[in-house]
Enzyme design. Structure first.
Site, short mmCIF file in Angstrom:
data_model
loop_
_atom_site.label_atom_id
_atom_site.label_comp_id
_atom_site.label_asym_id
_atom_site.label_seq_id
_atom_site.Cartn_x
_atom_site.Cartn_y
_atom_site.Cartn_z
N ALA A 63 -2.16 2.41 11.04
CA ALA A 63 -2.21 1.02 11.49
C ALA A 63 -1.13 0.23 10.76
O ALA A 63 -0.71 0.62 9.68
CB ALA A 63 -3.58 0.44 11.16
N GLY A 104 -4.67 5.78 11.09
CA GLY A 104 -4.88 5.63 12.53
C GLY A 104 -4.04 6.61 13.34
O GLY A 104 -4.39 6.93 14.49
N GLU A 107 -6.00 9.68 13.46
CA GLU A 107 -7.21 9.39 14.24
C GLU A 107 -6.91 9.46 15.74
O GLU A 107 -7.70 10.00 16.51
CB GLU A 107 -7.77 8.01 13.85
CG GLU A 107 -8.38 8.06 12.45
CD GLU A 107 -8.86 6.70 11.96
OE1 GLU A 107 -8.07 5.73 12.04
OE2 GLU A 107 -10.02 6.60 11.52
N GLU A 127 -6.76 5.88 3.81
CA GLU A 127 -7.37 4.56 3.80
C GLU A 127 -8.07 4.21 2.49
O GLU A 127 -8.08 3.05 2.07
CB GLU A 127 -8.37 4.42 4.96
CG GLU A 127 -7.74 4.33 6.34
CD GLU A 127 -7.47 5.67 7.00
OE1 GLU A 127 -7.42 6.70 6.28
OE2 GLU A 127 -7.31 5.72 8.23
N1 T1G Z 1 2.15 -0.44 8.06
C1 T1G Z 1 3.21 -1.26 7.89
N2 T1G Z 1 4.36 -0.88 7.31
C2 T1G Z 1 4.45 0.38 6.89
C3 T1G Z 1 3.39 1.29 7.02
C4 T1G Z 1 2.18 0.84 7.63
N3 T1G Z 1 1.13 1.65 7.80
N4 T1G Z 1 3.77 2.47 6.49
C5 T1G Z 1 5.02 2.29 6.06
N5 T1G Z 1 5.43 1.04 6.30
C6 T1G Z 1 6.77 0.46 5.99
C7 T1G Z 1 7.04 0.38 4.51
O1 T1G Z 1 6.54 -0.83 3.98
C8 T1G Z 1 8.54 0.44 4.47
O2 T1G Z 1 9.04 -0.83 4.83
C9 T1G Z 1 8.87 1.38 5.63
O3 T1G Z 1 7.73 1.39 6.48
C10 T1G Z 1 9.16 2.80 5.19
O4 T1G Z 1 8.10 3.23 4.35
C11 T1G Z 1 -7.12 2.51 11.67
C12 T1G Z 1 -6.93 1.14 9.31
C13 T1G Z 1 4.44 6.62 6.36
C14 T1G Z 1 4.49 8.34 4.52
O5 T1G Z 1 -1.65 4.18 4.53
O6 T1G Z 1 2.29 6.41 3.30
O7 T1G Z 1 -4.39 3.44 9.70
O8 T1G Z 1 10.09 -1.41 2.68
O9 T1G Z 1 9.48 3.50 2.26
O10 T1G Z 1 8.74 7.24 1.97
O11 T1G Z 1 -8.27 3.82 10.10
O12 T1G Z 1 5.13 4.67 4.20
O13 T1G Z 1 11.44 -0.48 4.56
O14 T1G Z 1 10.46 -2.78 4.73
O15 T1G Z 1 7.09 4.35 2.40
O16 T1G Z 1 9.33 7.76 4.40
C15 T1G Z 1 -2.94 4.12 6.94
C16 T1G Z 1 1.19 4.21 4.62
C17 T1G Z 1 -2.91 2.70 7.40
C18 T1G Z 1 0.34 5.11 5.43
C19 T1G Z 1 6.51 6.92 5.02
N6 T1G Z 1 -1.61 4.59 6.73
N7 T1G Z 1 2.57 4.63 4.64
O17 T1G Z 1 7.02 7.11 3.71
O18 T1G Z 1 8.94 5.44 3.74
S1 T1G Z 1 -4.51 2.04 7.60
C20 T1G Z 1 -1.05 4.59 5.51
C21 T1G Z 1 3.03 5.68 3.93
C22 T1G Z 1 -5.09 2.78 9.01
C23 T1G Z 1 -7.02 3.32 10.42
C24 T1G Z 1 -6.56 2.58 9.24
C25 T1G Z 1 4.48 5.90 3.93
C26 T1G Z 1 4.95 6.94 4.96
P1 T1G Z 1 10.34 -1.43 4.16
P2 T1G Z 1 8.37 4.11 3.06
P3 T1G Z 1 8.57 6.94 3.44
#
Ligand code: T1G
Length: 694
Positions: A63, A104, A107, A127
């Site tokens: 998400a 997500g 999911e 999460e």
């Molecule tokens: N939402 C918004 N921005 C995100 C994002 C996300 N989920 N994931 C990454 N970014 C942005 C990050 O801030 C950065 O921005 C750029 O993308 C590159 O990220 C429904 C509710 C995917 C493994 O927790 O673990 O789903 O700094 O530098 O090393 O149940 O980002 O360039 O402006 O980290 O290649 C669950 C979080 C969400 C994954 C990529 N998902 N992300 O790593 O690049 S909650 C997460 C990561 C959810 C559901 C629930 C990593 C990555 P900027 P990066 P990277």
């Protein structure tokens, strides 16, 4: 506006393509696009199967976390609705996964009927680390896909798994090489031509049967996973939601998990953890260093000094599989250092923390050499010798003599002026601070200290390298103690003051522990009280209670007694009446009248003066962002991550309140150094946040 989700038509196969760089996060537009496009392809009789694939470097990263604080979560359809389209009983849907499928993203993939992936793909439900339960059905579908035990591990642990494990568990059906779209189409055609039946995880309870018969399978795995995680509260909520898959119909579990997610995402804890997530990303942006700055090639690393810090730094490299040379000026010191490293690894292996083979492999990655001339072939040299300016300067003169052109010369100083160290070399632009935190092989923080003339490519290179070995690199400016240790000083002085004026160690430490940190006095015992005592003797400073303890031979854990006493072989601090007497006697000797301290006052005295110093650091530009300061404390001093760090905490408490309480303490102590610094007052008066300050 064009949608980030499009349909590509390939005969009887429709590809629903998500293109929302950088990580295809599921923002409102993507969620809406997924529903619209899926509704269309499901209704179109020309399509017999559907492929879900993503453009760019990865499948769906989850998400869009940035939308969580928007009204109504940014709008658009929710995850239960979206997943319903993929989980339809009309047409088979294949998720073709490359890169990561997280949160997500995984999911949605689990709502599809088939999942195929590239060899380097990873799958996870992170999460818990953001302070909420998965909202898009993972608590109900993942146990159905891989069994409850492993689902508990993944959801409560929050760590991703790779393809081999995913294949073994049945989370994915097959692997593919090359492009996801082509591979997805080929797989979909195979399903069509074979007339393969397809079913949704919601309709398959087979992997739940064992745990429904024997509840202990579930509860034991929960107990083990909760024990390991630092996110206990969220972990328990995840466990409860996972239990619903055993106890209630699928749709009820799904709806409840969604409601639970909606409530939890608005909690203080989740806000703090999301703050940390973005803080960890923003450190990649370093002022004056373009993102595409070409880094220097680091093929070999040398650490000078085989003491506690040097050894720990060398272990950090070895732990990441990077070979490193440990250099000392004398054979004995080197052998002592290498022996300590060996002992550390062997005792970890003996405790079951790693295999013997692994321990030996790491030991073999650390090579020792006597003589500074051995830095000659290193691309990065990290000095970790005694913390005295003259010694550091002497060592840098020597390193400068032998190091090859272009080598990076780093100092692990924890307080000293990096510019003064750089000035003794012929290449101050190649000199930088790399300040690791003790124990260096464990703590994740590395303060990257930028000197006046440190070259941008040096900053980019050491930051990337630190990240490569699992550290969190935070760029800071030159100032006594940089960010972390500088902020520690007011806390140390407040602790000493409270002891002298009426508090006892166990009360102060109890307040810190309740907040989630190790107590400052137990920490003093761990680090050793004699180090500060000896240096105070040289400088003529006094710290009455510390000095009295050391004069009584109480140096901390190493002598079995410090602020507390310790049973032989134990690290558990036990309050000691002798210490209370020593403290009371010291107060009396100095004519200090003792008084009672409330826990609230102790809390404020431990935390607010250091926040004040943090604001001063921000104002002086020693830290680029308030969130950098938060990372320093979380990763360097084990500050409780659930509170988001000291600066985030200050904003949540309210800058006005923090400023008021500092005024109160300053008046109480008649101590102007406790007055809120101008920036804090300015922001508080204007009702602004730290981010508004640049
Ligand atoms: N939402 C918004 N921005 C995100 C994002 C996300 N989920 N994931 C990454 N970014 C942005 C990050 O801030 C950065 O921005 C750029 O993308 C590159 O990220 C429904 C509710 C995917 C493994 O927790 O673990 O789903 O700094 O530098 O090393 O149940 O980002 O360039 O402006 O980290 O290649 C669950 C979080 C969400 C994954 C990529 N998902 N992300 O790593 O690049 S909650 C997460 C990561 C959810 C559901 C629930 C990593 C990555 P900027 P990066 P990277």
């Amino acid at each position: 506006m064009t949608s980030p989700v499009t349909i590509q038509s390939h005969g009887d196969v429709a590809v629903v393509l998500v293109d929302n760089p950088p990580v295809n996060a599921l923002n409102a537009a993507v969620r809406l696009g997924l529903c619209d496009q899926m509704a269309q392809v499901l209704a179109d009789p020309a399509y017999k199967a559907v492929v879900l694939a993503c453009a760019g470097r990865t499948f769906i990263g989850g998400a869009d976390i940035r939308e969580f604080d928007l009204p109504n979560g940014g709008g658009g359809p929710g995850f239960v609705e979206i997943n319903g389209f993929f989980e339809n009983r009309i047409k088979p849907v294949v998720a073709a996964i490359h890169g990561v499928a997280l949160g997500g993203g995984l999911e949605i993939a689990m709502a599809c009927h088939f999942r195929i992936a590239t060899r380097d793909a990873t799958f996870g439900q992170p999460e818990v680390k953001l302070g909420f339960v998965p909202g898009g059905g993972a608590t109900q579908r993942l146990p159905r896909a891989i069994g409850i035990t492993k689902a508990v591990e993944m959801i409560i642990g929050g760590e991703p798994i790779g393809v081999n494990e995913a294949l073994g568990l049945g989370l994915i059906d097959d692997l593919f090489e090359g492009e996801p779209i082509a591979a997805g189409i080929a797989y979909a055609r195979k399903i069509i031509s074979e007339g393969r039946p397809f079913s949704a995880l919601r309709d398959d309870d087979s992997k739940l049967a064992a745990a429904r018969d024997n509840r202990a399978l579930f509860t034991d795995s929960v107990a083990a996973a909760v024990k390991r995680t630092p996110y206990k509260e969220t972990a328990l909520a995840c466990a409860e939601a996972l239990g619903w898959c055993l106890d209630m119909p699928f749709d009820e579990g799904i709806d409840r998990a969604w409601d639970c997610f909606l409530t939890m995402k608005d909690s203080e804890q989740s806000k703090a953890l999301r703050h940390v997530f973005f803080a960890e990303r923003s450190i990649n942006k370093i002022a004056g260093v373009a993102r595409d700055t070409k880094r220097r090639e680091i093929k070999s690393v040398a650490v000078v000094g085989a003491g506690t810090m040097g050894g720990g730094i060398a272990m950090s490299f070895a732990n990441a599989g990077v070979s490193v040379k440990l250099i000392e000026v004398g054979k004995e010191a080197l052998e002592r250092g290498l022996a300590t490293i060996r002992k550390n690894y062997e005792s970890t292996a003996a405790r079951g923390g790693m295999s013997k083979v692994d321990a030996n492999k790491r030991i073999s990655l650390i090579q020792g050499d006597v003589g500074l001339e051995h830095v000659a072939d290193a691309d990065l040299i990290i000095e970790a010798v005694f913390e005295t300016m003259q010694i550091k300067k002497d060592v840098f003169v020597e390193i400068d003599k032998y190091a090859k052109p272009g080598a990076i010369l780093a100092t692990n100083t924890s307080f000293l002026d990096v510019n003064a160290i750089a000035a003794v070399t012929r290449r101050p632009e190649d000199v930088v601070g790399m300040h690791f935190f003790s124990p260096a092989n464990i703590m994740k923080l590395c303060e990257i200290v930028r000197g006046k003339v440190t070259a941008p490519d040096v900053l980019a290179t050491v930051s990337a390298l630190a990240r490569h070995i699992g550290k969190v690199p935070v760029v800071v400016g030159v100032s006594f103690g940089f960010v972390g240790n500088r902020m520690l000083l007011p806390r140390i002085s407040q602790t000493g003051k409270m002891l002298l004026e009426g508090a006892f160690p166990q009360q102060i430490d109890g307040v810190a522990r309740k907040f989630g940190m190790m107590g400052p006095l137990a920490m003093g015992d761990l680090a050793g009280l004699d180090i500060g005592w000896r240096s105070r003797k040289d400088s003529g400073e006094v710290s009455p209670i510390d000095d009295a303890l050391c004069e009584a031979g109480r140096f901390g854990q190493k002598t079995g007694a410090g602020y507390y006493r310790y049973e032989p072989g134990s690290r558990t601090p036990i309050p000691d009446p002798d210490v209370e007497k020593l403290i009371v006697d010291t107060s009396r000797k100095l004519n200090v009248t003792r008084r009672a301290f409330s826990d609230e006052e102790i809390h404020e005295r431990l935390i607010y003066p250091m926040i004040n110093e943090g604001v001063r650091i921000l104002e002086e530009g020693i830290a680029e962002r308030a969130s950098d300061i938060d990372l320093v404390w979380i990763h360097g001093f084990a500050w409780p991550i659930q509170t988001g760090g000291p600066m985030h905490l200050a904003e949540r408490v309210g800058l006005t309140r923090v400023a008021e309480r500092l005024e109160h303490l300053a008046a109480l102590d008649n101590d102007n150094s406790l007055r809120p610094v101008p920036l804090l007052k300015r922001l508080a008066d204007a009702g602004k946040a730290f981010v508004s300050f640049k």
